[in-house]
Design an enzyme around this catalytic site. Structure first.
Site, PDB file in Angstrom:
ATOM      1  N   CYS A  20       0.878  -1.176   0.000  1.00 41.20           N
ATOM      2  CA  CYS A  20       0.000   0.000   0.000  1.00 41.20           C
ATOM      3  C   CYS A  20       0.914   1.224   0.000  1.00 41.20           C
ATOM      4  CB  CYS A  20      -0.852  -0.009   1.260  1.00 41.20           C
ATOM      5  SG  CYS A  20       0.123   0.051   2.765  1.00 41.20           S
ATOM      6  N   HIS A  48       5.670  -6.161   7.743  1.00 42.97           N
ATOM      7  CA  HIS A  48       5.443  -7.536   8.209  1.00 42.97           C
ATOM      8  C   HIS A  48       5.720  -8.514   7.092  1.00 42.97           C
ATOM      9  CE1 HIS A  48       4.006  -6.216  12.004  1.00 42.97           C
ATOM     10  NE2 HIS A  48       2.927  -5.648  11.533  1.00 42.97           N
ATOM     11  N   HIS A  82       3.249   2.016  10.815  1.00 40.86           N
ATOM     12  CA  HIS A  82       2.270   1.787  11.890  1.00 40.86           C
ATOM     13  C   HIS A  82       2.144   2.957  12.860  1.00 40.86           C
ATOM     14  CE1 HIS A  82       1.633  -2.266  10.808  1.00 40.86           C
ATOM     15  NE2 HIS A  82       2.731  -2.770  11.291  1.00 40.86           N
ATOM     16  N   CYS A 104       2.567   6.304   8.379  1.00 43.09           N
ATOM     17  CA  CYS A 104       1.654   6.478   7.242  1.00 43.09           C
ATOM     18  C   CYS A 104       0.739   7.683   7.515  1.00 43.09           C
ATOM     19  CB  CYS A 104       0.829   5.213   7.080  1.00 43.09           C
ATOM     20  SG  CYS A 104      -0.512   5.434   5.915  1.00 43.09           S
ATOM     21  N   HIS A 136      -0.814  -5.047  18.779  1.00 42.97           N
ATOM     22  CA  HIS A 136      -0.335  -4.621  17.455  1.00 42.97           C
ATOM     23  C   HIS A 136       0.272  -3.226  17.571  1.00 42.97           C
ATOM     24  CE1 HIS A 136      -0.378  -3.377  13.253  1.00 42.97           C
ATOM     25  NE2 HIS A 136      -0.505  -4.651  12.938  1.00 42.97           N
ATOM     26  N   GLU A 138       0.338  -0.651  15.630  1.00 43.55           N
ATOM     27  CA  GLU A 138      -0.533   0.490  15.299  1.00 43.55           C
ATOM     28  C   GLU A 138      -1.469   0.805  16.471  1.00 43.55           C
ATOM     29  OE1 GLU A 138      -2.838   0.388  11.575  1.00 43.55           O
ATOM     30  OE2 GLU A 138      -4.376   1.504  12.658  1.00 43.55           O
ATOM     31  N   CYS A 205      -8.712   1.407   6.612  1.00 44.62           N
ATOM     32  CA  CYS A 205      -8.050   2.098   5.498  1.00 44.62           C
ATOM     33  C   CYS A 205      -8.639   1.644   4.160  1.00 44.62           C
ATOM     34  CB  CYS A 205      -6.565   1.789   5.540  1.00 44.62           C
ATOM     35  SG  CYS A 205      -5.693   2.418   4.119  1.00 44.62           S
ATOM     36  N   SER A 233       1.763 -10.629   9.393  1.00 48.89           N
ATOM     37  CA  SER A 233       0.926  -9.576   8.804  1.00 48.89           C
ATOM     38  C   SER A 233      -0.548  -9.781   9.127  1.00 48.89           C
ATOM     39  CB  SER A 233       1.125  -9.563   7.283  1.00 48.89           C
ATOM     40  OG  SER A 233       0.096  -8.808   6.681  1.00 48.89           O
ATOM     41  N   SER A 278       1.583  -5.613   2.626  1.00 42.69           N
ATOM     42  CA  SER A 278       2.996  -5.652   3.023  1.00 42.69           C
ATOM     43  C   SER A 278       3.806  -6.619   2.166  1.00 42.69           C
ATOM     44  CB  SER A 278       3.084  -6.068   4.500  1.00 42.69           C
ATOM     45  OG  SER A 278       2.347  -7.265   4.706  1.00 42.69           O
TER      46      SER A 278
HETATM   47  S1  SF4 Z   1      -3.193   2.929   6.836  1.00 42.41           S
HETATM   48 FE1  SF4 Z   1      -2.034   1.050   6.814  1.00 42.41          FE
HETATM   49  S2  SF4 Z   1      -2.878  -0.073   5.056  1.00 42.41           S
HETATM   50 FE2  SF4 Z   1      -3.527   2.041   4.824  1.00 42.41          FE
HETATM   51  S3  SF4 Z   1      -1.998   2.991   3.495  1.00 42.41           S
HETATM   52 FE3  SF4 Z   1      -1.382   3.331   5.617  1.00 42.41          FE
HETATM   53  S4  SF4 Z   1       0.015   1.666   6.122  1.00 42.41           S
HETATM   54 FE4  SF4 Z   1      -1.136   1.087   4.301  1.00 42.41          FE
END
Ligand code: SF4
Length: 300
Positions: A20, A48, A82, A104, A136, A138, A205, A233, A278
């Protein structure tokens, strides 16, 4: 990529699988710093996917946990896609290291929304609920926005943690499944004394959410599916289950050595190769090459 092989097997790599933009951006950021020379430390694995980690390690990217930071000589520490809780920013700064923040943008925005919601709900003695995986990375970063006061729920078994008398704001970890979030919303509405006390933010997402309907269609089109993903993952597990739900001949591999010749004997008419957010493109290509080569041999 399309390739025709003996005698009629078609091998197709899903064009929409793979990194992504959040993971892609984090890896490009790491590579740009590594190109300048020296080593770089990432707080936790950057992605991951064991194969991609191996590739980046050879270029000088090493990962450490926060408690092992003193073992790293690198003056720079990369925060992966994350994201991290506020305490990590403080720890790295206190250690005199520079932060390369590759969180991200979607996760960053979610962190800010959770922080704002927490500030507001505190005033009415309400609660923040995060639908996600407890340990996790995140989720640790998201919960950190609430001074770890958020209630993390992974399934209905965790519902007893939620105070049914309080105003509640529900968020989701970005890689959870849409159907799981809907189920959680339903459970909470049934559980709260006043269902109107619930506000839901659908924060899965789009990069993940959009892949579910796409993969459902993709997996139906091929006789055999090989899903390529890292064992750690969470997104990989969700997307693999999506494939399996529509195609029982779906197989999960994390590397080419896990491909079983028995899946290819007798040779299927078609094989679809896909992966998680990932999964690197090069790894799906290696899998396609390996499948091609196995099909060229006399399989047992
Ligand atoms: S939120 Fe997570 S899945 Fe969505 S773009 Fe960002 S890293 Fe990728």
């Amino acid at each position: 990529m399309n390739a025709e092989r003996k005698p009629t097997t078609t091998i197709v790599i899903d064009a929409k699988s793979g990194f992504c933009f959040g993971v892609s951006k984090a890896i490009k950021t790491a590579e740009a710093h590594l190109q300048k020379g020296g080593e770089l430390t990432s707080l936790g694995d950057i992605v991951h996917n064991e194969e991609e980690i191996k590739r980046l390690r050879e270029k000088g990217l090493h990962s450490v946990g926060l408690s092992d930071l003193s073992t790293s000589n690198s003056p720079k520490v990369l925060f992966r896609a994350h994201g991290e809780p506020p305490s990590s920013y403080e720890t790295i700064k206190a250690a005199g290291k520079e932060i390369i923040d590759a969180t991200c943008p979607v996760v960053l925005k979610l962190q800010q929304r959770i922080f704002k919601a927490w500030q507001e709900i505190k005033m009415v003695k309400g609660q923040i609920v995060i639908y996600g995986k407890k340990n996790h990375a995140e989720v640790i970063g998201l919960s950190g926005q609430t001074n770890n006061e958020a209630i993390v729920v992974q399934s209905s078994a965790d519902l007893h943690l939620v105070d049914a008398s309080k105003k509640t704001i529900l968020f989701a970890q970005t890689t959870m499944s849409q159907s799981g979030l809907e189920e959680m919303e339903g459970w909470l509405r049934a559980h709260l004394h006043n269902p109107q006390d619930l506000t839901v933010h659908k924060t899965i997402c789009a990069q993940v959410g959009n892949r579910v309907p796409h993969l459902k269609e993709f997996a139906k089109q091929y006789q055999v599916i090989i899903f390529v993903g890292g064992r750690k993952s969470s997104n990989g597990k969700v997307l693999y289950e999506v494939c399996r739900s529509v195609n029982p001949h779906s197989h999960f591999v994390s590397g080419i050595e896990e491909i079983q010749p028995s899946w290819l004997n007798p040779a299927p008419a078609s094989i679809g190769i896909c992966g998680a957010t990932s999964t690197p493109q090069w790894l799906m290509e290696h899998v396609a090459e390996k499948v091609h080569s196995l099909l060229s041999q006399d399989l047992p």
